[in-house]
Write a protein that holds these residues in place. Structure first.
Motif, mmCIF file in Angstrom:
data_model
loop_
_atom_site.group_PDB
_atom_site.id
_atom_site.type_symbol
_atom_site.label_atom_id
_atom_site.label_comp_id
_atom_site.label_asym_id
_atom_site.label_seq_id
_atom_site.Cartn_x
_atom_site.Cartn_y
_atom_site.Cartn_z
ATOM 1 N N GLN A 88 0.962 -1.491 0.033
ATOM 2 C CA GLN A 88 -0.225 0.096 0.042
ATOM 3 C C GLN A 88 0.868 1.175 -0.074
ATOM 4 O OE1 GLN A 88 -0.012 -2.032 3.053
ATOM 5 N NE2 GLN A 88 -1.935 -1.642 3.906
ATOM 6 N N SER A 90 -8.987 0.469 -5.889
ATOM 7 C CA SER A 90 -9.158 -0.650 -4.782
ATOM 8 C C SER A 90 -8.375 -1.784 -5.574
ATOM 9 C CB SER A 90 -10.756 -0.954 -4.539
ATOM 10 O OG SER A 90 -10.781 -2.081 -3.908
ATOM 11 N N GLN A 149 -6.952 -5.850 -6.068
ATOM 12 C CA GLN A 149 -6.965 -6.932 -5.458
ATOM 13 C C GLN A 149 -5.667 -7.662 -5.984
ATOM 14 O OE1 GLN A 149 -9.243 -8.666 -3.726
ATOM 15 N NE2 GLN A 149 -10.447 -6.710 -3.317
ATOM 16 N N LYS A 175 -5.502 -10.474 -1.517
ATOM 17 C CA LYS A 175 -5.543 -9.319 -0.430
ATOM 18 C C LYS A 175 -5.980 -7.832 -1.383
ATOM 19 C CE LYS A 175 -2.187 -11.011 2.838
ATOM 20 N NZ LYS A 175 -0.880 -10.657 3.467
ATOM 21 N N THR A 176 -6.675 -7.116 -0.604
ATOM 22 C CA THR A 176 -7.085 -5.632 -1.019
ATOM 23 C C THR A 176 -6.284 -4.660 -0.396
ATOM 24 O OG1 THR A 176 -9.381 -6.438 -1.036
ATOM 25 C CG2 THR A 176 -8.959 -4.130 -1.121
ATOM 26 N N TYR A 177 -5.605 -3.925 -1.521
ATOM 27 C CA TYR A 177 -4.804 -2.514 -1.192
ATOM 28 C C TYR A 177 -5.446 -1.426 -1.841
ATOM 29 C CZ TYR A 177 -1.347 -6.227 -0.664
ATOM 30 O OH TYR A 177 -0.605 -7.434 -0.470
#
Length: 256
Positions: A24, A46, A48, A52-54
């Motif tokens: 991030q 957003s 993926q 995981k999401t950053y």
């Protein structure tokens, strides 16, 4: 402290502080909440990646193109435009998926050089008072050291906190001489032809994790892209003016 220990610290500093590719990237530190919708070009990404999401920042440069940092890549990216509070639904918001991620062909994950990427949107954004484009500089235009510019993002507001800001934050930052990012310390990979050194260490104002990919705005122009740096300013920004020929050629090639 022994000379050996000092040298070891200088070698390890860049490794400790360089944002890992795809982390991030860059939150606003020392800033304030932005006036809602005062930056209609801002995009919240957003991302993926491996389950995981950053989040990253970005900025609208044409109805169907967002510019961001190459390290903000992912398996899938959703772009939110016209947002102030990214955790709430707002009538101003437009959510559009990315159909094509185009990182610069010479992007280097190790050095974070050429950290710039165009995102082609699956559909055109509807331009209005909440969503609009920002101007890019002329090719090789220079921003002089001492210029006061501005950054914004939904990233972290403290180096001690992992959470991102719900509402858009902004802060004024000073463009520094290249010598303020010397290549013998945490700025080991600093490249003056493709990067800008931004943020007065005495002011303690900076971008942070989650801000990466957002624009450095000088006047009305997006001159830089939040890229990498240590936990304290100055930070390193991609110099947009260097990449204008690539940006224009790529957008021409992909426009229907």
């Amino acid at each position: 402290m022994s000379l050996t220990m000092q040298l070891l610290i200088l070698v390890l500093l860049p490794l400790a502080f360089l944002l890992p590719p795809g982390s991030q990237a860059g939150e606003i530190i020392g800033g304030l909440e932005a006036k809602p919708h005062s930056r209609p070009y801002m995009a919240c990404l957003s991302i993926q990646r491996r389950g995981k999401t950053y989040i990253c920042g970005g900025f609208l440069v044409a109805e169907n193109f967002v510019l961001t940092a190459a390290h903000c890549n992912g398996d899938e990216i959703i772009v939110k435009l016209g947002a102030h509070n990214i955790r709430e639904w707002e009538q101003s918001q437009q959510t559009i998926s990315v159909c094509h991620q185009i990182p610069h062909p010479q992007y280097n994950k190790e050095t974070t050089n050429n950290d710039i990427m165009l995102l082609q949107l699956a559909e055109r954004a509807k331009l209005n008072r909440w969503v609009d484009t920002i101007a890019l500089p002329r090719a090789n235009e220079r921003v002089e050291a001492g210029a006061m510019c501005n950054v914004a993002g939904w990233g972290g507001t403290s180096t001690h906190c992992e959470s991102n800001s719900a509402r858009l934050q902004e802060v004024d930052v000073l463009v520094m001489q290249d010598a303020a990012c010397p290549s013998n310390g945490p700025y080991h990979y600093y490249n003056a032809s493709t990067m800008m050194c931004v943020g007065d260490p005495k002011m303690g104002k900076d971008s942070w994790k989650g801000d990466s990919g957002g624009p450095l705005v000088c006047g009305e122009t997006a001159q830089g892209i939040i890229s990498w740096g240590p936990p304290t300013p100055p930070g390193v920004y991609t110099k947009v003016a260097t990449f204008i020929p690539w940006i224009e050629a790529t957008m021409r090639r992909l426009k229907p």
